[in-house]
Design a protein around this motif. Structure first.
Motif, PDB file in Angstrom:
ATOM      1  N   LYS A 100       0.835  -1.198   0.000  1.00 14.15           N
ATOM      2  CA  LYS A 100       0.000   0.000   0.000  1.00 14.15           C
ATOM      3  C   LYS A 100       0.865   1.240   0.000  1.00 14.15           C
ATOM      4  N   LYS A 116      -8.224   4.365  -3.752  1.00 13.31           N
ATOM      5  CA  LYS A 116      -9.338   4.848  -2.951  1.00 13.31           C
ATOM      6  C   LYS A 116      -8.881   6.056  -2.165  1.00 13.31           C
ATOM      7  N   GLY A 117      -9.275   7.236  -2.657  1.00 13.70           N
ATOM      8  CA  GLY A 117      -8.839   8.468  -2.019  1.00 13.70           C
ATOM      9  C   GLY A 117      -7.335   8.636  -2.150  1.00 13.70           C
ATOM     10  N   HIS A 153      -5.235  -0.397  -7.093  1.00 16.13           N
ATOM     11  CA  HIS A 153      -6.581  -0.078  -6.628  1.00 16.13           C
ATOM     12  C   HIS A 153      -6.481   1.236  -5.859  1.00 16.13           C
ATOM     13  N   SER A 155      -5.208   1.561 -13.053  1.00 11.29           N
ATOM     14  CA  SER A 155      -6.369   1.001 -12.360  1.00 11.29           C
ATOM     15  C   SER A 155      -7.186   0.108 -13.279  1.00 11.29           C
ATOM     16  N   ARG A 187      -5.183   6.532  -0.822  1.00 14.51           N
ATOM     17  CA  ARG A 187      -4.541   5.225  -0.638  1.00 14.51           C
ATOM     18  C   ARG A 187      -4.503   4.472  -1.957  1.00 14.51           C
TER      19      ARG A 187
END
Length: 606
Positions: free
Chosen positions: A552, A589-590, A587, A581, A592
């Motif tokens: 991450k 998300k915001g 992936h 993506s 992250r």
């Protein structure tokens, strides 16, 4: 026959619904009302009676405040609310101690002052702050501000029930004070009898307070989660355990008597011990935090645990409550430690092959320390926290003790709001900057207002080394990317240590040299790599391994600033992220970004 005076009758609006808290509140309300009744009958309080009441209030503060703060710590209430409540408790104790000091002086404390203080506390704290606390503890919505009910304005002249109770109590308080100023008189013949009555009254409430403390201990010992209470040593290491519940004894395999002779250091894995000064320094300035820790049972089994630590005061002494959760089975099921190590080595190899220069290796065994504000609202890092933070910096790690003290004395903490300037281009350096939390960017700008980001610096990274040594103006400006806290180490102290410590001088040269290599890497990326390769390289630099071996990246700034850093247009960065993506390589998300397969990401061709 004189009528009695109750400042605040016990009613449903005072109840929190938490039995142990309500019992303690009721005791203080009864004591206050009985004192008010005595004064309303024309009797005054002797110095001994006032001293007895103040002694009870000190005991009340030690027991009741410990109970509320422990309940807040156990329930995980938001730190902002905890800090506000803790500050109210500190103000109460401060005022009581001031009255104790004044009682021993020439001025003295009058019964009028004492009842005024108690009346205000009952009305504003119990009817206001404690009601919010109880709703948060029960996970309910806090009460709406005055004049609001479910988003609709209250009808004209219509008050909420708690407000009505407060208004009635205030009216009684002011009426009582006006009446009291006229009735005040001294009855010398009944002085001894009244003193005995007051002592009996306080003794009764003290017994109730002790009983409520026993109920708290019963709540603690019957808890399902393993929990220990420990003291703190001056060297920022855990002290002796002062209490432990059966769940913790069962988890670790020790008896209660054995545990009470231990410090947590007796059952913490050896490799974890050096973490404590930094962890406890964070605890002292934040009040509460969570971390992972490996513990050893009596049988020698290693347990991976998650520990929630909270600092509060019990019986007038600072203690740390630690709640332990065994996550070994969960960690083993998700991914074995051997696989994690292999994942980390593989990522390190990919980094060294893909990037032009070596970057800091990833940590696979534990998450990085919490990147939270080092001090809550109104609380600053103290000398002990500054010393611990500097000692953990690689740059200052082996500096002699007297030089460490010199650097600490020359250090100051600066808090920056988002977008606030740390220093301007062309300004003269006054010290070296270390990021305690948040992020700070270095950048240059054109006359037309265009900004080029040169770097974004986070936790424990340093800024301005070369300018401090050369004593030259900054060729760039520094600005907070988000809410940040920075430690500035004074230039004079730095140069003094630099002149006398060759090892420190070498580490500082390495730091400046590393910054030069970063610049070479950036130029190479701008000129020889595609936009997609730059983005992939950036993700690899900042990737960390999380539970289950997942990679991450937490983006430290807006995509516009990161685009400037990578020398691409914001729309180009958005397009690259979209392509990655859609290809299933990341992936997003915001802020992250998760990388499911690092090998496929490396093999990607734009």
């Amino acid at each position: 026959m004189k009528s009695t005076m109750h400042l605040l009758a016990w009613n449903d609006y005072l109840k929190t619904g938490i039995d142990i808290v309500d019992q303690q509140h009721r005791g203080l309300v009864d004591l206050t009302n009985q004192t008010a009744e005595k004064l309303s009958s024309g009797q005054d309080l002797s110095v001994d009676e006032i001293r007895t009441i103040l002694g009870f209030l000190m005991d009340y503060a030690a027991t009741h405040f410990s109970t509320e703060e422990a309940l807040m710590a156990l329930s995980g209430i938001d730190e902002q609310h905890v800090e506000h409540h803790r500050q109210s408790h500190a103000n109460f104790l401060k005022q009581v101690m001031a009255m104790v000091d004044e009682l021993g002086g020439e001025g003295g404390v009058t019964a009028h002052q004492l009842i005024d203080f108690l009346g205000n506390w009952l009305i504003y704290h119990m009817l206001g702050e404690d009601q919010i606390f109880s709703r948060l503890l029960r996970k309910e919505s806090p009460p709406l501000p005055a004049g609001e009910t479910g988003g609709q304005p209250a009808a004209a002249g219509q008050a909420l029930p708690a407000q009505e109770a407060a208004n009635r109590s205030l009216s009684k308080l002011y009426a009582f004070m006006a009446s009291r100023s006229q009735q005040l008189q001294v009855n010398e013949q009944l002085q001894r009898h009244r003193s005995n009555q007051m002592q009996e009254l306080v003794a009764e409430q003290t017994a109730e307070l002790a009983a409520s403390e026993e109920r708290f201990h019963a709540l603690f010992h019957n808890g399902v989660l393993p929990t220990i209470l420990m003291r703190l040593e001056a060297n920022l290491m855990p002290g002796l355990i002062v209490d432990v519940n059966p769940a913790a004894c069962k988890l670790l395999g020790y008896g209660l008597a054995e545990m009470l002779n231990f410090s947590p250091l007796d059952f913490v894995a050896a490799e974890e011990i050096d973490r404590f000064p930094m962890l406890i320094s964070e605890l002292l300035v934040t009040g509460r935090f969570e971390c992972e820790m490996t513990l050893l049972t009596r049988a020698g089994q290693r347990l991976m645990t998650e520990m929630t630590m909270a600092q509060f005061v019990m019986n007038g002494q600072p203690v740390v409550m630690t709640i332990i959760q065994d996550v070994s089975a969960r960690r083993a099921k998700e991914l074995g430690q051997a696989e994690l190590r292999q994942q980390a080595r593989h990522l390190a190899e990919i980094r060294s092959g893909f990037l032009a220069t070596a970057r800091p290796p990833v940590s696979y065994s534990q998450h990085a320390p919490l990147r939270v504000l080092a001090a809550g609202p109104g609380r600053a890092m103290g000398p002990a926290q500054i010393a611990a933070f500097l000692a953990a910096q690689p740059l200052f790690k082996d500096v002699a003790a007297e030089d460490q003290a010199l650097l600490c004395a020359a250090s100051r903490v600066r808090r920056l709001r988002k977008g606030e300037s740390l220093f301007a281009k062309g300004s003269t350096p006054s010290g070296l900057f270390l990021v305690v939390c948040g992020h700070v960017m270095l950048a240059v700008s054109s006359a037309q207002g265009d900004v080029k980001v040169l770097g974004i610096f986070g936790y424990r990274e340093s800024l301005g080394e070369a300018e401090v040594v050369m004593n030259s103006p900054y060729p760039y400006f520094a600005e907070a990317v988000d809410e940040a806290e920075v430690l500035e180490v004074g230039q004079g102290a730095l140069l003094t240590v630099l002149d006398k410590d060759n090892h420190f001088a070498r580490r500082l040269m390495q730091c400046i040299g590393s910054r030069q290599h970063d610049l070479v890497h950036d130029v190479e990326s701008y000129t020889l790599r595609s936009g997609a390769e730059r983005v992939i390289g950036y993700l690899l630099q900042h990737a960390t391994i999380h539970t289950g071996g997942r990679l991450k990246v937490e983006l430290p700034a807006t995509k516009q600033l990161i685009a400037s850093l990578l020398h691409v247009k914001p729309e180009t960065l958005s397009r690259i992220f979209r392509n990655l993506s859609e290809a299933g390589l990341v992936h997003i998300k915001g802020s992250r970004v998760e990388i499911p397969d690092v090998d496929k990401l490396i093999a990607y061709q734009a």
